[in-house]
Design a protein around this motif. Structure first.
Motif, PDB file in Angstrom:
ATOM      1  N   LEU A 122       0.822  -1.202   0.000  1.00 34.87           N
ATOM      2  CA  LEU A 122       0.000   0.000   0.000  1.00 34.87           C
ATOM      3  C   LEU A 122       0.864   1.263   0.000  1.00 34.87           C
ATOM      4  CD1 LEU A 122      -2.783  -1.013   2.564  1.00 34.87           C
ATOM      5  CD2 LEU A 122      -3.122  -0.530   0.135  1.00 34.87           C
ATOM      6  N   LEU A 123       1.909   1.248   0.821  1.00 32.66           N
ATOM      7  CA  LEU A 123       2.796   2.409   0.878  1.00 32.66           C
ATOM      8  C   LEU A 123       3.564   2.574  -0.435  1.00 32.66           C
ATOM      9  CD1 LEU A 123       4.168   1.926   4.505  1.00 32.66           C
ATOM     10  CD2 LEU A 123       2.315   3.423   3.758  1.00 32.66           C
ATOM     11  N   PHE A 134       8.485   6.997   1.428  1.00 33.35           N
ATOM     12  CA  PHE A 134       8.566   6.681   2.850  1.00 33.35           C
ATOM     13  C   PHE A 134       9.945   6.091   3.135  1.00 33.35           C
ATOM     14  CE2 PHE A 134       4.016   6.372   2.013  1.00 33.35           C
ATOM     15  CZ  PHE A 134       3.427   6.917   3.143  1.00 33.35           C
ATOM     16  N   GLU A 135      10.646   6.623   4.112  1.00 34.46           N
ATOM     17  CA  GLU A 135      11.877   5.963   4.542  1.00 34.46           C
ATOM     18  C   GLU A 135      11.540   4.551   5.007  1.00 34.46           C
ATOM     19  OE1 GLU A 135      14.724   9.627   6.141  1.00 34.46           O
ATOM     20  OE2 GLU A 135      13.734   8.299   7.589  1.00 34.46           O
ATOM     21  N   GLU A 136      12.471   3.625   4.809  1.00 32.05           N
ATOM     22  CA  GLU A 136      12.229   2.237   5.209  1.00 32.05           C
ATOM     23  C   GLU A 136      11.895   2.130   6.690  1.00 32.05           C
ATOM     24  OE1 GLU A 136      11.940  -0.670   3.463  1.00 32.05           O
ATOM     25  OE2 GLU A 136      11.827   0.759   1.811  1.00 32.05           O
ATOM     26  N   ASP A 159      -2.056  10.742   7.881  1.00 32.81           N
ATOM     27  CA  ASP A 159      -1.567  11.872   8.666  1.00 32.81           C
ATOM     28  C   ASP A 159      -0.166  12.286   8.209  1.00 32.81           C
ATOM     29  OD1 ASP A 159      -2.169  13.546  11.186  1.00 32.81           O
ATOM     30  OD2 ASP A 159      -0.140  12.826  11.554  1.00 32.81           O
ATOM     31  N   LEU A 160       0.651  11.290   7.895  1.00 27.95           N
ATOM     32  CA  LEU A 160       2.006  11.584   7.425  1.00 27.95           C
ATOM     33  C   LEU A 160       1.980  12.303   6.081  1.00 27.95           C
ATOM     34  CD1 LEU A 160       3.703   8.210   8.390  1.00 27.95           C
ATOM     35  CD2 LEU A 160       4.350  10.457   9.265  1.00 27.95           C
ATOM     36  N   ILE A 170      10.378  13.283   0.938  1.00 25.63           N
ATOM     37  CA  ILE A 170      10.698  12.107   1.763  1.00 25.63           C
ATOM     38  C   ILE A 170      10.006  12.212   3.120  1.00 25.63           C
ATOM     39  CG2 ILE A 170      12.537  10.773   2.856  1.00 25.63           C
ATOM     40  CD1 ILE A 170      14.436  11.782   0.716  1.00 25.63           C
ATOM     41  N   ILE A 171       9.334  11.143   3.511  1.00 28.35           N
ATOM     42  CA  ILE A 171       8.680  11.066   4.823  1.00 28.35           C
ATOM     43  C   ILE A 171       9.656  10.390   5.774  1.00 28.35           C
ATOM     44  CG2 ILE A 171       6.708  10.173   6.111  1.00 28.35           C
ATOM     45  CD1 ILE A 171       5.149  10.187   3.465  1.00 28.35           C
ATOM     46  N   THR A 172      10.079  11.123   6.797  1.00 31.78           N
ATOM     47  CA  THR A 172      11.154  10.654   7.670  1.00 31.78           C
ATOM     48  C   THR A 172      10.643  10.158   9.023  1.00 31.78           C
ATOM     49  OG1 THR A 172      11.501  12.820   8.706  1.00 31.78           O
ATOM     50  CG2 THR A 172      12.631  12.403   6.601  1.00 31.78           C
ATOM     51  N   GLU A 173      11.569   9.616   9.791  1.00 30.04           N
ATOM     52  CA  GLU A 173      11.241   9.131  11.129  1.00 30.04           C
ATOM     53  C   GLU A 173      10.758  10.267  12.026  1.00 30.04           C
ATOM     54  OE1 GLU A 173      13.284   6.500  14.733  1.00 30.04           O
ATOM     55  OE2 GLU A 173      14.374   6.830  12.852  1.00 30.04           O
ATOM     56  N   LYS A 174      11.314  11.467  11.844  1.00 28.31           N
ATOM     57  CA  LYS A 174      10.871  12.617  12.641  1.00 28.31           C
ATOM     58  C   LYS A 174       9.407  12.947  12.359  1.00 28.31           C
ATOM     59  CE  LYS A 174      15.261  14.983  13.483  1.00 28.31           C
ATOM     60  NZ  LYS A 174      16.023  16.250  13.351  1.00 28.31           N
TER      61      LYS A 174
END
Length: 265
Positions: A122-123, A134-136, A159-160, A170-174
Motif C-alpha cells: 500500500l505504501l 517513505f523511509e524504510e 496523517d504523514l 521524503i517522509i522521515t522518522e521525525k
C-alpha cells in the motif's frame, strides 16, 4: 430518536440515494413492500447490505428486521432478493444459532488485518503514484505500531502524507514521531477512542491483561474475554490474552496505568 426509527430513516435515505422514489416507511414490515416495488421497477436481483448493524443497539429491532427478510425469502422470485449481508464490528448473536435465521446459510466472516507485505505494498503504491517516498524505517514503524489494523494503518499513513510531510519528497522518522505523538496525546482517533470506551466496561480484566502479562488464559467462552476479543481489544497469543496492536497497547497503558502517590513527608 429511538433505534427503530433511526434504522428506518437511514434505510429510507440509503434507498433514495440509490435513485429510488420518495419513500414513506413507517415500520419495518413496510420494507418488504419497498423491496417489491424496486424489484418490479428495476427487474434485477437485489443484494441488500446493512453496514454498521451493531449501531442498532437492540436485538428487538434486528430480530424484527430479520423476520421481515425471512418473509420475503419465501417469495424470493417475486422480491428478487438474492442475498442479505450484515457488516459490522461484531457478530450477529442470533445468527446462525437462532432457528429464525432468515436463510439456510448464515456465516460469520472475519476480516483479517493487513499482512506486513500488504502494508508495504500500500505504501509503495503511494510512492509510485506521487513520487513521495517513505523511509524504510517509517514503513517499519507504521507496520510495528498498527500491526496491520486497517483503520490505524491508513490513518497513520494519511496523517504523514497530508499533514506532517505534505509537499515534501521524503517522509522521515521525525515526521512519524510527530504523528505518533498526536495519536497518543492530541487526536481523538475513533479507533483508539472506541477501544478505550470498550475497555472501561471490563476495566479489571483489561488491567490484569496489561499489567500481569501471560497470566490470563484465552477462553472465548468467558463472556468478559469474548467481549474484549469481539471488539478488537485483545487477541489469542499462544493461549494467553494479549493486546496485539502496539498502538492500542500504548493508549490503553497510558489510560489505565495505576496512579502512584509519592509521600514526601
Amino acid at each position: 430518536m429511538n433505534s427503530k426509527k433511526k434504522f428506518i430513516n437511514d434505510f429510507r435515505k440509503s434507498l433514495k440515494e440509490m435513485g429510488a422514489d420518495e419513500l414513506k416507511i413507517k415500520n419495518l414490515k413496510r420494507i418488504n413492500n419497498i423491496i417489491f416495488e424496486i424489484a418490479e421497477k428495476e427487474n434485477k436481483e437485489i443484494i441488500l447490505m446493512v453496514d454498521d448493524f451493531e449501531k442498532l443497539k437492540t436485538l428487538e429491532v434486528l430480530n424484527e428486521f430479520l423476520h421481515t427478510i425471512r418473509a420475503m425469502f419465501h417469495m424470493k422470485k417475486e422480491y428478487k432478493l438474492r442475498s442479505v449481508i450484515f457488516s459490522g464490528a461484531k457478530y450477529i448473536p442470533i445468527m446462525p444459532d437462532d432457528k429464525g435465521s432468515p436463510y439456510n446459510i448464515a456465516e460469520h466472516m472475519e476480516i483479517p488485518y493487513f499482512t506486513k507485505g500488504q502494508v508495504y505494498d500500500l505504501l509503495s503504491q503511494h510512492e509510485k503514484e506521487t513520487g513521495q517516498i517513505f523511509e524504510e524505517k517509517v514503513k517499519e514503524l507504521i507496520w510495528h505500531n498498527a500491526a496491520g489494523q486497517p483503520g490505524l494503518t491508513n490513518g497513520l499513513a494519511y496523517d504523514l502524507v497530508m499533514k506532517k510531510a505534505k509537499g515534501e519528497k521524503i517522509i522521515t522518522e521525525k515526521h512519524f514521531e510527530k504523528t505518533l505523538y498526536d495519536y497518543m496525546y492530541v487526536y481523538i482517533d475513533k479507533n483508539i477512542a472506541n477501544i478505550i470506551n470498550k475497555a472501561k466496561n471490563e476495566k479489571d480484566l483489561i488491567m490484569k491483561i496489561l499489567f500481569e502479562p501471560n497470566n490470563v488464559e484465552f477462553n472465548i467462552y468467558d463472556e468478559n474475554i469474548k467481549f474484549l476479543y469481539l471488539n478488537g481489544l485483545i487477541d489469542n497469543c499462544n493461549g494467553k490474552c494479549c493486546v496485539r496492536v502496539p498502538l492500542y497497547y500504548k493508549a490503553l497503558y497510558a489510560r489505565f496505568k495505576p496512579k502512584v502517590n509519592i509521600d514526601n513527608s
